[in-house]
Design a protein around this motif. Structure first.
Motif, PDB file in Angstrom:
ATOM      1  N   ASP A 111       0.863  -1.171   0.000  1.00  0.00           N
ATOM      2  CA  ASP A 111       0.000   0.000   0.000  1.00  0.00           C
ATOM      3  C   ASP A 111       0.909   1.233   0.000  1.00  0.00           C
ATOM      4  O   ASP A 111       1.717   1.398  -0.885  1.00  0.00           O
ATOM      5  CB  ASP A 111      -0.931  -0.020   1.213  1.00  0.00           C
ATOM      6  CG  ASP A 111      -2.086  -1.002   1.030  1.00  0.00           C
ATOM      7  OD1 ASP A 111      -2.041  -1.797   0.083  1.00  0.00           O
ATOM      8  OD2 ASP A 111      -3.018  -0.982   1.835  1.00  0.00           O
ATOM      9  N   TRP A 112       0.794   2.076   1.003  1.00  0.00           N
ATOM     10  CA  TRP A 112       1.647   3.249   1.087  1.00  0.00           C
ATOM     11  C   TRP A 112       3.103   2.832   1.226  1.00  0.00           C
ATOM     12  O   TRP A 112       3.412   1.746   1.711  1.00  0.00           O
ATOM     13  CB  TRP A 112       1.223   4.138   2.247  1.00  0.00           C
ATOM     14  CG  TRP A 112       1.172   3.396   3.550  1.00  0.00           C
ATOM     15  CD1 TRP A 112       0.103   2.749   4.095  1.00  0.00           C
ATOM     16  CD2 TRP A 112       2.265   3.183   4.455  1.00  0.00           C
ATOM     17  NE1 TRP A 112       0.462   2.159   5.285  1.00  0.00           N
ATOM     18  CE2 TRP A 112       1.774   2.405   5.528  1.00  0.00           C
ATOM     19  CE3 TRP A 112       3.593   3.580   4.464  1.00  0.00           C
ATOM     20  CZ2 TRP A 112       2.568   2.015   6.604  1.00  0.00           C
ATOM     21  CZ3 TRP A 112       4.407   3.190   5.530  1.00  0.00           C
ATOM     22  CH2 TRP A 112       3.883   2.419   6.584  1.00  0.00           C
ATOM     23  N   PRO A 210       3.407   6.413  -2.973  1.00  0.00           N
ATOM     24  CA  PRO A 210       3.362   7.622  -3.811  1.00  0.00           C
ATOM     25  C   PRO A 210       2.792   7.312  -5.193  1.00  0.00           C
ATOM     26  O   PRO A 210       2.687   6.149  -5.577  1.00  0.00           O
ATOM     27  CB  PRO A 210       4.832   8.036  -3.896  1.00  0.00           C
ATOM     28  CG  PRO A 210       5.581   6.756  -3.777  1.00  0.00           C
ATOM     29  CD  PRO A 210       4.801   5.912  -2.812  1.00  0.00           C
ATOM     30  N   PRO A 211       2.439   8.358  -5.948  1.00  0.00           N
ATOM     31  CA  PRO A 211       1.767   8.152  -7.234  1.00  0.00           C
ATOM     32  C   PRO A 211       2.722   7.898  -8.399  1.00  0.00           C
ATOM     33  O   PRO A 211       2.683   8.582  -9.415  1.00  0.00           O
ATOM     34  CB  PRO A 211       0.989   9.465  -7.416  1.00  0.00           C
ATOM     35  CG  PRO A 211       1.849  10.490  -6.760  1.00  0.00           C
ATOM     36  CD  PRO A 211       2.484   9.788  -5.570  1.00  0.00           C
ATOM     37  N   ARG A 219       1.715   0.955 -11.303  1.00  0.00           N
ATOM     38  CA  ARG A 219       0.792   1.746 -10.481  1.00  0.00           C
ATOM     39  C   ARG A 219      -0.018   2.626 -11.423  1.00  0.00           C
ATOM     40  O   ARG A 219       0.536   3.222 -12.342  1.00  0.00           O
ATOM     41  CB  ARG A 219       1.551   2.583  -9.450  1.00  0.00           C
ATOM     42  CG  ARG A 219       2.144   1.733  -8.336  1.00  0.00           C
ATOM     43  CD  ARG A 219       2.527   2.565  -7.134  1.00  0.00           C
ATOM     44  NE  ARG A 219       2.689   1.722  -5.954  1.00  0.00           N
ATOM     45  CZ  ARG A 219       2.732   2.174  -4.705  1.00  0.00           C
ATOM     46  NH1 ARG A 219       2.621   3.460  -4.462  1.00  0.00           N
ATOM     47  NH2 ARG A 219       2.872   1.344  -3.690  1.00  0.00           N
ATOM     48  N   ILE A 220      -1.333   2.717 -11.172  1.00  0.00           N
ATOM     49  CA  ILE A 220      -2.196   3.378 -12.156  1.00  0.00           C
ATOM     50  C   ILE A 220      -3.074   4.498 -11.602  1.00  0.00           C
ATOM     51  O   ILE A 220      -3.517   5.359 -12.374  1.00  0.00           O
ATOM     52  CB  ILE A 220      -3.101   2.341 -12.870  1.00  0.00           C
ATOM     53  CG1 ILE A 220      -3.933   1.550 -11.865  1.00  0.00           C
ATOM     54  CG2 ILE A 220      -2.255   1.421 -13.748  1.00  0.00           C
ATOM     55  CD1 ILE A 220      -4.917   0.570 -12.501  1.00  0.00           C
ATOM     56  N   SER A 245      -5.304  14.164  -0.892  1.00  0.00           N
ATOM     57  CA  SER A 245      -4.450  15.284  -1.294  1.00  0.00           C
ATOM     58  C   SER A 245      -2.983  15.013  -0.988  1.00  0.00           C
ATOM     59  O   SER A 245      -2.098  15.552  -1.657  1.00  0.00           O
ATOM     60  CB  SER A 245      -4.902  16.573  -0.589  1.00  0.00           C
ATOM     61  OG  SER A 245      -4.769  16.449   0.818  1.00  0.00           O
ATOM     62  N   GLY A 246      -2.717  14.157   0.008  1.00  0.00           N
ATOM     63  CA  GLY A 246      -1.337  13.848   0.334  1.00  0.00           C
ATOM     64  C   GLY A 246      -0.703  12.883  -0.649  1.00  0.00           C
ATOM     65  O   GLY A 246       0.417  13.099  -1.109  1.00  0.00           O
ATOM     66  N   SER A 247      -1.430  11.814  -0.978  1.00  0.00           N
ATOM     67  CA  SER A 247      -0.891  10.838  -1.936  1.00  0.00           C
ATOM     68  C   SER A 247      -0.649  11.488  -3.283  1.00  0.00           C
ATOM     69  O   SER A 247       0.446  11.415  -3.844  1.00  0.00           O
ATOM     70  CB  SER A 247      -1.870   9.665  -2.085  1.00  0.00           C
ATOM     71  OG  SER A 247      -2.053   8.996  -0.865  1.00  0.00           O
ATOM     72  N   LEU A 248      -1.668  12.123  -3.831  1.00  0.00           N
ATOM     73  CA  LEU A 248      -1.538  12.762  -5.140  1.00  0.00           C
ATOM     74  C   LEU A 248      -0.607  13.968  -5.080  1.00  0.00           C
ATOM     75  O   LEU A 248       0.097  14.273  -6.041  1.00  0.00           O
ATOM     76  CB  LEU A 248      -2.918  13.182  -5.650  1.00  0.00           C
ATOM     77  CG  LEU A 248      -3.864  12.030  -6.007  1.00  0.00           C
ATOM     78  CD1 LEU A 248      -5.290  12.531  -6.165  1.00  0.00           C
ATOM     79  CD2 LEU A 248      -3.403  11.327  -7.278  1.00  0.00           C
ATOM     80  N   GLY A 249      -0.586  14.640  -3.924  1.00  0.00           N
ATOM     81  CA  GLY A 249       0.224  15.842  -3.782  1.00  0.00           C
ATOM     82  C   GLY A 249       1.717  15.586  -3.747  1.00  0.00           C
ATOM     83  O   GLY A 249       2.512  16.527  -3.870  1.00  0.00           O
TER      84      GLY A 249
END
Length: 355
Positions: A111-112, A210-211, A219-220, A245-249
């Motif tokens: 996951d994270w 992370p993205p 990862r998609i 907002s944190g993951s995408l940010g």
């Protein structure tokens, strides 16, 4: 905006329901069954137990987070149909206690991802930290051992029994492309979303954290275009996103307020948190205050307010402050401060709106 707080359950969290009850405006807990392996049906007796605990403090349990998707589904193996049937039964079971949102992810293996769970900051607080160069040159098993050094808490996506199989699973993913993963996600969504719709539940996929790809894994759920593609796979209000907002940010190219405005109506659940991103690709989780990080949280709240957001929100990860000994990222104090920052921004916008 309906404020919630993630709680890891009895004996698995340093934060108590009594403490959460004292945070202004929190109406529900975000929960999961940590002892049920991915792919298995969540049993009704355990589900009702969580409802009973929440009821005692006046909380709802309308948001469930981390109903984990079995790796066989992500990899598109023949056995996936059995695990999808189990997932569907879990959806039905959760509906019986009034669950309205299921947050899940489609990240392979992990996951994270962080390299330091307690990175010291300038003010003496510690926080979750990602060092890009270290990940780029690290053996995945080294990171697994690092997480395993904290045995007191189970971490979603980092459960010991899951990590024991991580090596062979990572190897199996080497032949799976991002397009394969998109197809496997579509297969899953076409099976579960009609059931979720029937039971008035919204599926809300969480972005990758992370993205971008780590350890060569596909990862998609990483950017605006890919999120749009996933939402278009099954055009239903029950196919939504947990907009974090944190993951995408962590990727400065992602315009979070623009995503909120575009996907309004398909965001049943919001994770609102800040990260400070460095030029070399490292990032650390900060307070929610806009000026402390790279994500303009005040503008994020404005976007939700302008689009008439009535979904669920939570402050997500926090720093470890005032010498609190807690689960990494999930202490009481900084998340409570984060909630008050979010309410302050929201209340100011409400006053302007009312004139």
């Amino acid at each position: 905006m309906r404020m919630t707080f993630r709680w890891y359950g009895e004996g698995n969290d340093t934060v108590t329901l009594r403490q959460i009850r004292q945070i202004p405006g929190v109406e529900g807990i975000v929960w999961m069954l940590h002892d049920v392996p991915a792919g298995e049906v969540w049993p009704m007796d355990k589900i009702r137990h969580y409802k009973k605990l929440a009821d005692e403090y006046g909380f709802h349990i309308e948001v469930v987070e981390s109903v984990n998707v079995h790796e066989d589904i992500k990899m598109g193996l023949p056995s996936r149909d059995r695990y999808i049937e189990n997932y569907i039964q879990t959806i039905k079971n959760l509906a019986e206690v009034g669950v309205k949102v299921i947050c899940y992810n489609f990240m392979p293996v992990f996951d994270w991802m962080r390299t330091d769970l307690f990175k010291e900051m300038e003010d003496g607080a510690t926080a979750l930290f990602f060092e890009k160069a270290k990940i780029d040159n690290m053996d995945p098993q080294e990171l697994i051992r690092k997480i395993a050094e904290i045995p007191d808490f189970t971490m979603p996506g980092w459960e010991p029994e899951r990590l024991k199989k991580a090596g062979p699973t990572i190897e199996a993913y080497q032949s799976i492309t991002e397009e394969d993963l998109f197809r496997n996600l579509e297969y899953f969504l076409k099976a579960v979303v009609p059931v979720a719709e029937q039971y008035d539940i919204k599926m809300a996929i969480h972005p990758d954290d992370p993205p971008w790809s780590v350890f060569g894994l596909p990862r998609i759920i990483t950017n605006r275009d890919n999120i749009r593609r996933v939402l278009d796979m099954v055009d239903s209000p029950s196919n939504g996103i947990t907009l974090c907002s944190g993951s995408l940010g962590a990727n400065p190219a992602n315009d979070i307020p623009a995503m909120i405005r575009e996907f309004a109506g398909r965001i049943p659940f919001a994770h609102i948190r800040n990260v400070r991103v460095y030029p070399n690709g490292d990032f650390i989780e900060t307070s929610h205050r806009s000026s402390d990080g790279s994500v303009d949280i005040a503008e994020v709240v404005r976007a939700y307010h302008e689009t008439g957001f009535t979904g669920y929100a939570r402050p997500d990860h926090g720093r470890h402050i005032w010498d609190e000994q807690c689960r990494p990222g999930y202490g009481l104090y900084d998340r409570a401060l984060g909630i008050m920052y979010l309410w302050g921004a929201w209340d100011a916008l409400e006053r302007v709106k009312k004139g």
